[in-house]
Scaffold this active site. Structure first.
Site, PDB file in Angstrom:
ATOM      1  N   HIS A  38      -9.135  -7.511 -10.045  1.00  0.00           N
ATOM      2  CA  HIS A  38      -9.546  -8.911 -10.199  1.00  0.00           C
ATOM      3  C   HIS A  38     -10.030  -9.164 -11.632  1.00  0.00           C
ATOM      4  CE1 HIS A  38     -10.332  -8.423  -5.701  1.00  0.00           C
ATOM      5  NE2 HIS A  38      -9.525  -9.462  -5.729  1.00  0.00           N
ATOM      6  N   GLY A 148      -2.059 -12.030  -9.511  1.00  0.00           N
ATOM      7  CA  GLY A 148      -1.647 -10.651  -9.712  1.00  0.00           C
ATOM      8  C   GLY A 148      -0.236 -10.381  -9.223  1.00  0.00           C
ATOM      9  N   GLU A 149       0.491  -9.566  -9.989  1.00  0.00           N
ATOM     10  CA  GLU A 149       1.814  -9.116  -9.533  1.00  0.00           C
ATOM     11  C   GLU A 149       1.678  -8.170  -8.342  1.00  0.00           C
ATOM     12  OE1 GLU A 149       4.066  -7.455 -12.736  1.00  0.00           O
ATOM     13  OE2 GLU A 149       4.359  -9.400 -13.698  1.00  0.00           O
TER      14      GLU A 149
HETATM   15  P1  AMP Z   1      -7.320 -11.108  -3.340  1.00  0.00           P
HETATM   16  O1  AMP Z   1      -8.811 -11.171  -3.559  1.00  0.00           O
HETATM   17  O2  AMP Z   1      -6.861  -9.820  -2.783  1.00  0.00           O
HETATM   18  O3  AMP Z   1      -6.801 -12.316  -2.599  1.00  0.00           O
HETATM   19  O4  AMP Z   1      -6.662 -11.184  -4.783  1.00  0.00           O
HETATM   20  C1  AMP Z   1      -6.971 -12.233  -5.676  1.00  0.00           C
HETATM   21  C2  AMP Z   1      -6.027 -12.154  -6.847  1.00  0.00           C
HETATM   22  O5  AMP Z   1      -6.181 -10.885  -7.486  1.00  0.00           O
HETATM   23  C3  AMP Z   1      -4.546 -12.255  -6.447  1.00  0.00           C
HETATM   24  O6  AMP Z   1      -3.855 -13.006  -7.430  1.00  0.00           O
HETATM   25  C4  AMP Z   1      -4.111 -10.805  -6.442  1.00  0.00           C
HETATM   26  O7  AMP Z   1      -2.725 -10.640  -6.669  1.00  0.00           O
HETATM   27  C5  AMP Z   1      -4.921 -10.264  -7.603  1.00  0.00           C
HETATM   28  N1  AMP Z   1      -5.051  -8.806  -7.508  1.00  0.00           N
HETATM   29  C6  AMP Z   1      -5.515  -8.092  -6.458  1.00  0.00           C
HETATM   30  N2  AMP Z   1      -5.436  -6.766  -6.731  1.00  0.00           N
HETATM   31  C7  AMP Z   1      -4.895  -6.654  -7.975  1.00  0.00           C
HETATM   32  C8  AMP Z   1      -4.537  -5.548  -8.805  1.00  0.00           C
HETATM   33  N3  AMP Z   1      -4.709  -4.284  -8.420  1.00  0.00           N
HETATM   34  N4  AMP Z   1      -3.991  -5.803 -10.006  1.00  0.00           N
HETATM   35  C9  AMP Z   1      -3.789  -7.089 -10.414  1.00  0.00           C
HETATM   36  N5  AMP Z   1      -4.106  -8.177  -9.668  1.00  0.00           N
HETATM   37  C10 AMP Z   1      -4.645  -7.960  -8.467  1.00  0.00           C
END
Ligand code: AMP
Length: 279
Positions: A38, A148-149
């Site tokens: 994040h 995030g990808e």
């Molecule tokens: P989440 O809290 O899991 O919904 O993720 C929030 C944002 O963080 C989304 O755009 C995810 O794709 C991104 N994200 C989560 N984990 C990673 C990671 N390891 N690397 C890059 N972006 C991430």
């Protein structure tokens, strides 16, 4: 010190004031339980935007009835402390009741790119994602948003939605941030036992092996089959998918043609892990 808002109206007023003075505003939507992945989105936002907003909202709409909504990690105090260390300007923490008040009846559905992969394994999930992201983008009014990808199909869906609905926000993809052994960082990694955590690295290792084989001309269906077999042998209990897809449309590819991405989802005990790799 970041300013924290649970209501979007005063937040949007702040954002509008920054925009009126010509500043770009970067927005990073999250579900909290924040980790370095994040923070890499926040850092990407800070590189182009002098003002950065992070939202923390565990969105009930994107969880299926048998999924982990109630046990999803909620670590708001630690999240806020972490965001302070990186100098975020605003934190937005809506509640489910404010996001979906009585009478809420809208569903944003993006067809095509949501077919198959996580769209098949988690029915309704991407409707929930598209609906909440449409609302968040509209509430915050940022000029730029960072995704995030790691959640590659989600990124494609959001790009499609922003194009189709003419939303005036620029979407920035950010590469997947990984642990030293290659495991993609995820809030759900904290569910893993010590033994599962050791096995989990095989997901990235197998994607990397498959990508190399396919680039060297090996048969795509054969490599996908062997990859799924390898994951089962490594201790994964179920493989939701292991597929090669065209990078933008996510059309399945039986023969390698650039640009392409390998995408996989597999379960270790109760935990579902996803990852993907550009070829
Ligand atoms: P989440 O809290 O899991 O919904 O993720 C929030 C944002 O963080 C989304 O755009 C995810 O794709 C991104 N994200 C989560 N984990 C990673 C990671 N390891 N690397 C890059 N972006 C991430």
């Amino acid at each position: 010190m970041p300013q924290i808002f649970s209501d979007y109206i005063p937040l949007r007023q702040k954002v509008q004031r920054h925009q009126a003075s010509g500043q770009r505003i970067g927005f990073v939507p999250t579900m909290g339980a924040l980790h370095e992945g994040h923070l890499s989105l926040v850092k990407a936002a800070q590189q182009t935007c002098p003002v950065v907003v992070v939202s923390i909202f565990v969105n009930p709409l994107q969880f299926g009835p048998s999924e982990d909504f109630s046990r999803y990690p909620r670590t708001l105090e630690a999240d806020i402390a972490l965001l302070k260390t990186v100098g975020v300007d605003y934190i937005y923490t809506p509640t489910p009741d404010s996001m979906y008040p009585a009478g809420f009846s809208t569903n944003v559905q993006v067809h095509g790119v949501s077919d198959g992969l996580c769209g098949a394994a988690r029915p309704g999930h991407f409707d929930g994602v598209a609906t909440v992201v449409a609302k968040l983008l509209s509430q915050v009014g940022a000029t730029d948003a960072y995704f995030g990808e790691k959640d590659y199909q989600q990124l494609c869906i959001i790009r499609r939605m922003v194009t189709d609905l003419c939303l005036s926000v620029f979407i920035h993809p950010v590469p997947t941030h990984r642990e030293a052994d290659g495991l993609a960082m995820s809030s759900r990694n904290r569910y893993l036992s010590e033994a599962e955590r050791a096995q989990a690295a095989q997901l990235f290792a197998t994607l990397s092996w498959a990508a190399a084989e396919i680039k060297q001309g090996a048969s795509v269906p054969a490599i996908l089959d062997i990859s799924m077999q390898r994951l089962k042998e490594a201790g994964f209990s179920a493989i939701d998918y292991f597929e090669l897809r065209q990078e933008e449309t996510l059309t399945p590819l039986a023969v390698y043609a650039s640009p392409a991405r390998l995408l996989a989802a597999a379960r270790l005990g109760q935990t579902r892990l996803i990852d993907n790799l550009k070829l």
